[in-house]
Write an enzyme that holds these catalytic residues in place. Structure first.
Site, PDB file in Angstrom:
ATOM      1  N   TYR A   1       0.136 -13.380   0.025  1.00 41.18           N
ATOM      2  CA  TYR A   1       0.646 -13.119  -1.331  1.00 41.18           C
ATOM      3  C   TYR A   1       1.921 -12.294  -1.249  1.00 41.18           C
ATOM      4  O   TYR A   1       2.168 -11.590  -0.260  1.00 41.18           O
ATOM      5  CB  TYR A   1      -0.407 -12.460  -2.236  1.00 41.18           C
ATOM      6  CG  TYR A   1      -1.052 -11.203  -1.730  1.00 41.18           C
ATOM      7  CD1 TYR A   1      -2.279 -11.244  -1.089  1.00 41.18           C
ATOM      8  CD2 TYR A   1      -0.445  -9.951  -1.905  1.00 41.18           C
ATOM      9  CE1 TYR A   1      -2.888 -10.088  -0.639  1.00 41.18           C
ATOM     10  CE2 TYR A   1      -1.047  -8.793  -1.452  1.00 41.18           C
ATOM     11  CZ  TYR A   1      -2.269  -8.868  -0.813  1.00 41.18           C
ATOM     12  OH  TYR A   1      -2.871  -7.720  -0.359  1.00 41.18           O
TER      13      TYR A   1
ATOM     14  N   ARG B   1       0.833  -1.208   0.000  1.00 40.62           N
ATOM     15  CA  ARG B   1       0.000   0.000   0.000  1.00 40.62           C
ATOM     16  C   ARG B   1       0.870   1.261   0.000  1.00 40.62           C
ATOM     17  O   ARG B   1       0.564   2.226  -0.699  1.00 40.62           O
ATOM     18  CB  ARG B   1      -0.936   0.013   1.208  1.00 40.62           C
ATOM     19  CG  ARG B   1      -1.863   1.212   1.223  1.00 40.62           C
ATOM     20  CD  ARG B   1      -2.877   1.147   2.358  1.00 40.62           C
ATOM     21  NE  ARG B   1      -3.780   2.284   2.303  1.00 40.62           N
ATOM     22  CZ  ARG B   1      -3.514   3.472   2.813  1.00 40.62           C
ATOM     23  NH1 ARG B   1      -2.364   3.685   3.420  1.00 40.62           N
ATOM     24  NH2 ARG B   1      -4.380   4.458   2.707  1.00 40.62           N
TER      25      ARG B   1
ATOM     26  N   ASP C   1     -13.834   4.611   0.003  1.00 39.75           N
ATOM     27  CA  ASP C   1     -14.387   4.065   1.247  1.00 39.75           C
ATOM     28  C   ASP C   1     -15.375   5.017   1.915  1.00 39.75           C
ATOM     29  O   ASP C   1     -16.241   4.581   2.670  1.00 39.75           O
ATOM     30  CB  ASP C   1     -13.256   3.772   2.247  1.00 39.75           C
ATOM     31  CG  ASP C   1     -12.503   2.485   1.925  1.00 39.75           C
ATOM     32  OD1 ASP C   1     -12.807   1.858   0.896  1.00 39.75           O
ATOM     33  OD2 ASP C   1     -11.611   2.111   2.707  1.00 39.75           O
TER      34      ASP C   1
HETATM   35  C1  LIG Z   1      -3.738   3.760   7.211  1.00 40.52           C
HETATM   36  C2  LIG Z   1      -4.441   2.840   6.269  1.00 40.52           C
HETATM   37  C3  LIG Z   1      -3.939   1.563   6.027  1.00 40.52           C
HETATM   38  C4  LIG Z   1      -4.591   0.691   5.156  1.00 40.52           C
HETATM   39  N1  LIG Z   1      -4.059  -0.531   4.945  1.00 40.52           N
HETATM   40  C5  LIG Z   1      -4.651  -1.364   4.072  1.00 40.52           C
HETATM   41  C6  LIG Z   1      -4.090  -2.637   3.819  1.00 40.52           C
HETATM   42  O1  LIG Z   1      -3.060  -3.011   4.362  1.00 40.52           O
HETATM   43  N2  LIG Z   1      -4.730  -3.474   2.952  1.00 40.52           N
HETATM   44  C7  LIG Z   1      -5.897  -3.089   2.325  1.00 40.52           C
HETATM   45  O2  LIG Z   1      -6.432  -3.868   1.517  1.00 40.52           O
HETATM   46  N3  LIG Z   1      -6.435  -1.873   2.519  1.00 40.52           N
HETATM   47  C8  LIG Z   1      -5.852  -1.005   3.381  1.00 40.52           C
HETATM   48  N4  LIG Z   1      -6.402   0.215   3.613  1.00 40.52           N
HETATM   49  C9  LIG Z   1      -7.678   0.554   2.926  1.00 40.52           C
HETATM   50  C10 LIG Z   1      -7.526   0.830   1.484  1.00 40.52           C
HETATM   51  O3  LIG Z   1      -6.401   1.638   1.264  1.00 40.52           O
HETATM   52  C11 LIG Z   1      -8.828   1.479   1.065  1.00 40.52           C
HETATM   53  O4  LIG Z   1      -9.884   0.556   1.190  1.00 40.52           O
HETATM   54  C12 LIG Z   1      -8.864   1.877  -0.372  1.00 40.52           C
HETATM   55  O5  LIG Z   1      -7.638   2.276  -0.829  1.00 40.52           O
HETATM   56  C13 LIG Z   1      -9.873   3.004  -0.628  1.00 40.52           C
HETATM   57  O6  LIG Z   1      -9.274   4.119  -0.084  1.00 40.52           O
HETATM   58  P1  LIG Z   1      -9.809   5.580   0.026  1.00 40.52           P
HETATM   59  O7  LIG Z   1      -8.919   6.440  -0.781  1.00 40.52           O
HETATM   60  O8  LIG Z   1     -11.265   5.677  -0.199  1.00 40.52           O
HETATM   61  O9  LIG Z   1      -9.588   5.867   1.561  1.00 40.52           O
HETATM   62  P2  LIG Z   1      -8.302   5.658   2.470  1.00 40.52           P
HETATM   63  O10 LIG Z   1      -7.251   4.890   1.797  1.00 40.52           O
HETATM   64  O11 LIG Z   1      -8.817   5.199   3.781  1.00 40.52           O
HETATM   65  O12 LIG Z   1      -7.742   7.157   2.626  1.00 40.52           O
HETATM   66  C14 LIG Z   1      -8.413   8.162   3.353  1.00 40.52           C
HETATM   67  C15 LIG Z   1      -7.412   9.244   3.681  1.00 40.52           C
HETATM   68  O13 LIG Z   1      -8.114  10.360   4.211  1.00 40.52           O
HETATM   69  C16 LIG Z   1      -7.420  10.869   5.327  1.00 40.52           C
HETATM   70  N5  LIG Z   1      -8.429  11.544   6.151  1.00 40.52           N
HETATM   71  C17 LIG Z   1      -9.480  10.987   6.791  1.00 40.52           C
HETATM   72  N6  LIG Z   1     -10.224  11.932   7.387  1.00 40.52           N
HETATM   73  C18 LIG Z   1      -9.631  13.112   7.113  1.00 40.52           C
HETATM   74  C19 LIG Z   1      -9.949  14.462   7.433  1.00 40.52           C
HETATM   75  N7  LIG Z   1     -11.029  14.775   8.164  1.00 40.52           N
HETATM   76  N8  LIG Z   1      -9.123  15.446   6.994  1.00 40.52           N
HETATM   77  C20 LIG Z   1      -8.025  15.157   6.259  1.00 40.52           C
HETATM   78  N9  LIG Z   1      -7.686  13.884   5.908  1.00 40.52           N
HETATM   79  C21 LIG Z   1      -8.484  12.887   6.326  1.00 40.52           C
HETATM   80  C22 LIG Z   1      -6.814   9.627   5.956  1.00 40.52           C
HETATM   81  O14 LIG Z   1      -5.730   9.949   6.800  1.00 40.52           O
HETATM   82  C23 LIG Z   1      -6.405   8.834   4.735  1.00 40.52           C
HETATM   83  O15 LIG Z   1      -5.104   9.181   4.291  1.00 40.52           O
HETATM   84  C24 LIG Z   1      -5.788   1.110   4.485  1.00 40.52           C
HETATM   85  C25 LIG Z   1      -6.308   2.399   4.715  1.00 40.52           C
HETATM   86  C26 LIG Z   1      -5.623   3.270   5.597  1.00 40.52           C
HETATM   87  C27 LIG Z   1      -6.159   4.679   5.812  1.00 40.52           C
END
Ligand SMILES: Cc1cc2nc3c(=O)[nH]c(=O)nc-3n(C[C@H](O)[C@H](O)[C@H](O)COP(=O)(O)OP(=O)(O)OC[C@H]3O[C@@H](n4cnc5c(N)ncnc54)[C@H](O)[C@@H]3O)c2cc1C
Length: 378
Positions: free
Chosen positions: A194, A104, A272
């Site tokens: 994996y 990631r 998400d």
């Molecule tokens: C720390 C972390 C580790 C993960 N590890 C894994 C993993 O090992 N394997 C896996 O399959 N999936 C993992 N995931 C989930 C996966 O990355 C997500 O399901 C997918 O990528 C969809 O991501 P997204 O961009 O919607 O949200 P996310 O990847 O969750 O990113 C959301 C981002 O928004 C930031 N954020 C949240 N609220 C605020 C706010 N109020 N103000 C400013 N910033 C904010 C968070 O810090 C984060 O960086 C992880 C997610 C996170 C946050």
């Protein structure tokens, strides 16, 4: 709309937020990303990017970076926890060979570089509490599971605990398994492994059913000895991987409803924040990438923001709902507790794999074959 006339604010520098930022900036928008973390640090473990997610990375001009950072998957094999191999699914039979295993942190890193190269301004250590206070023509809530924008559009939608806990670890590996994911299936538990980083590491996700609640956080720590004790009846191959765990995260698996409302006026949810998914189809990251592409595309094609945002939700909600439902329905298949039923299911899988291997593979075409870019590159 001409994106060069727009100021866009993105909440969250995760996979969805950074991809949306690059997609909008490449189309000419002025984009600022607000990220609560002080730095884009090494957090998380392995991720799978299936061909539908890779199509977006290619469309964003990042396929070379993915090829440099990731490992192309060749197969998924299913194993009984004690008896050994049940079925091997050959991913080279997929129409697209672009099924990838990545760390990631490496995916976040290449998206971060891609966003900055496209002119995006990233403000780290900036938590957004009130999305309405952001001065922008479009505010994108890519702020993950605990989104601040989601409740503003939908009120509070309570999740429920699935009675499953996922343990996550990355363990050192000798590089001998470069392209195969393995699933060891047991009563009430399964272990997925994996390779990442050229097979120098194995990503482990161990899922177990249990009645007690566990925290829904990627960063909650677990005890490696507790993990080993709970999987102690697994055969030597699984035990050998678990032996190498010296740091493990623990994640309570919750089911969240897909948000009914993704957009309003100048606000849009993606990834998400809109549709958190259980990990059993490995689609969290790929769905967020698809959303990012479609949102930028919808804005570029519509005459005004209201039309753009309505089109974005209409193009995405049914697909996201279907993938999330497929992931929710998948866990029990690995966890059959009755021995006769489990053996019968494994025989059926073996026979299916031998007689109609194509059919086993093509059941996922609707997920993997979906290319939201239509082959376009920005
Ligand atoms: C720390 C972390 C580790 C993960 N590890 C894994 C993993 O090992 N394997 C896996 O399959 N999936 C993992 N995931 C989930 C996966 O990355 C997500 O399901 C997918 O990528 C969809 O991501 P997204 O961009 O919607 O949200 P996310 O990847 O969750 O990113 C959301 C981002 O928004 C930031 N954020 C949240 N609220 C605020 C706010 N109020 N103000 C400013 N910033 C904010 C968070 O810090 C984060 O960086 C992880 C997610 C996170 C946050």
């Amino acid at each position: 709309m001409d994106l060069s006339t727009l100021d866009i604010a993105v909440i969250g520098a995760g996979i969805g937020g950074l991809a949306a930022a690059r997609a909008c900036a490449l189309r000419g928008a002025r984009v600022t990303v607000y990220e609560q973390a002080e730095q884009i640090a090494e957090v998380g473990a392995g991720l799978q990017i299936s061909p539908n997610g890779f199509a977006v990375l290619r469309g964003l001009g990042l396929s070379g970076a993915v090829e440099a950072a990731g490992d192309r998957a060749g197969a998924v094999s299913l194993h009984d926890y004690r008896r050994g191999p049940v079925l091997r699914l050959d991913l080279t039979r997929l129409e697209s060979r672009d099924y990838w295993f990545l760390h990631r942190a490496d995916l976040i890193d290449l998206l971060h570089v891609g966003a900055v190269d496209a002119g995006v301004c990233i403000r780290l250590g900036t938590r957004v509490e009130d999305p309405g206070a952001l001065d922008a023509d479009l505010v994108i809530g890519a702020d993950g599971l605990h989104s601040v924008l989601r409740p503003r559009l939908n009120g509070t939608l309570a999740p429920f605990f699935t009675r499953q806990v996922a343990w996550r670890a990355v363990v050192p590996h000798d590089g001998s398994r470069k392209d195969e994911a393995r699933v060891h299936m047991a009563p009430h538990r399964h272990l997925v492994s994996y390779p990442v980083r050229g097979g120098a590491w194995l990503n482990l996700v161990a899922v177990e059913e249990r009645s007690a609640w566990a925290e829904e956080s990627w960063s909650a720590a677990g005890d490696p000895n507790d993990l080993r004790a709970r999987f102690a009846d697994f055969g030597p191959a699984a035990k050998d991987m678990l032996k190498r765990v010296n740091k493990v995260g623990k994640w309570g698996l919750f089911r969240h409803p897909v948000a009914p409302v993704w957009t309003d006026a100048r606000f849009a949810l993606l990834g998400d924040a809109a549709h958190p998914t259980l990990p059993f189809m490995a689609q969290g990251a790929s769905l967020a990438l698809e959303d990012a592409w479609v949102l930028a595309d919808a804005v570029a094609k519509a005459p005004d923001m209201a039309t753009a945002l309505a089109a974005y939700q209409a193009r995405r909600i049914d697909r996201a709902t279907r993938v999330v439902a497929a992931a929710s329905g998948n866990a029990w298949k690995y966890h059959i507790s009755s021995k006769p039923l489990r053996l019968a299911a494994h025989v059926a899988l073996r026979v299916g794999g031998a007689v109609a291997p194509g059919r086993m593979m093509h059941q996922f075409d609707w997920i993997y074959g979906h290319d939201v870019t239509g082959g376009e590159t920005l």
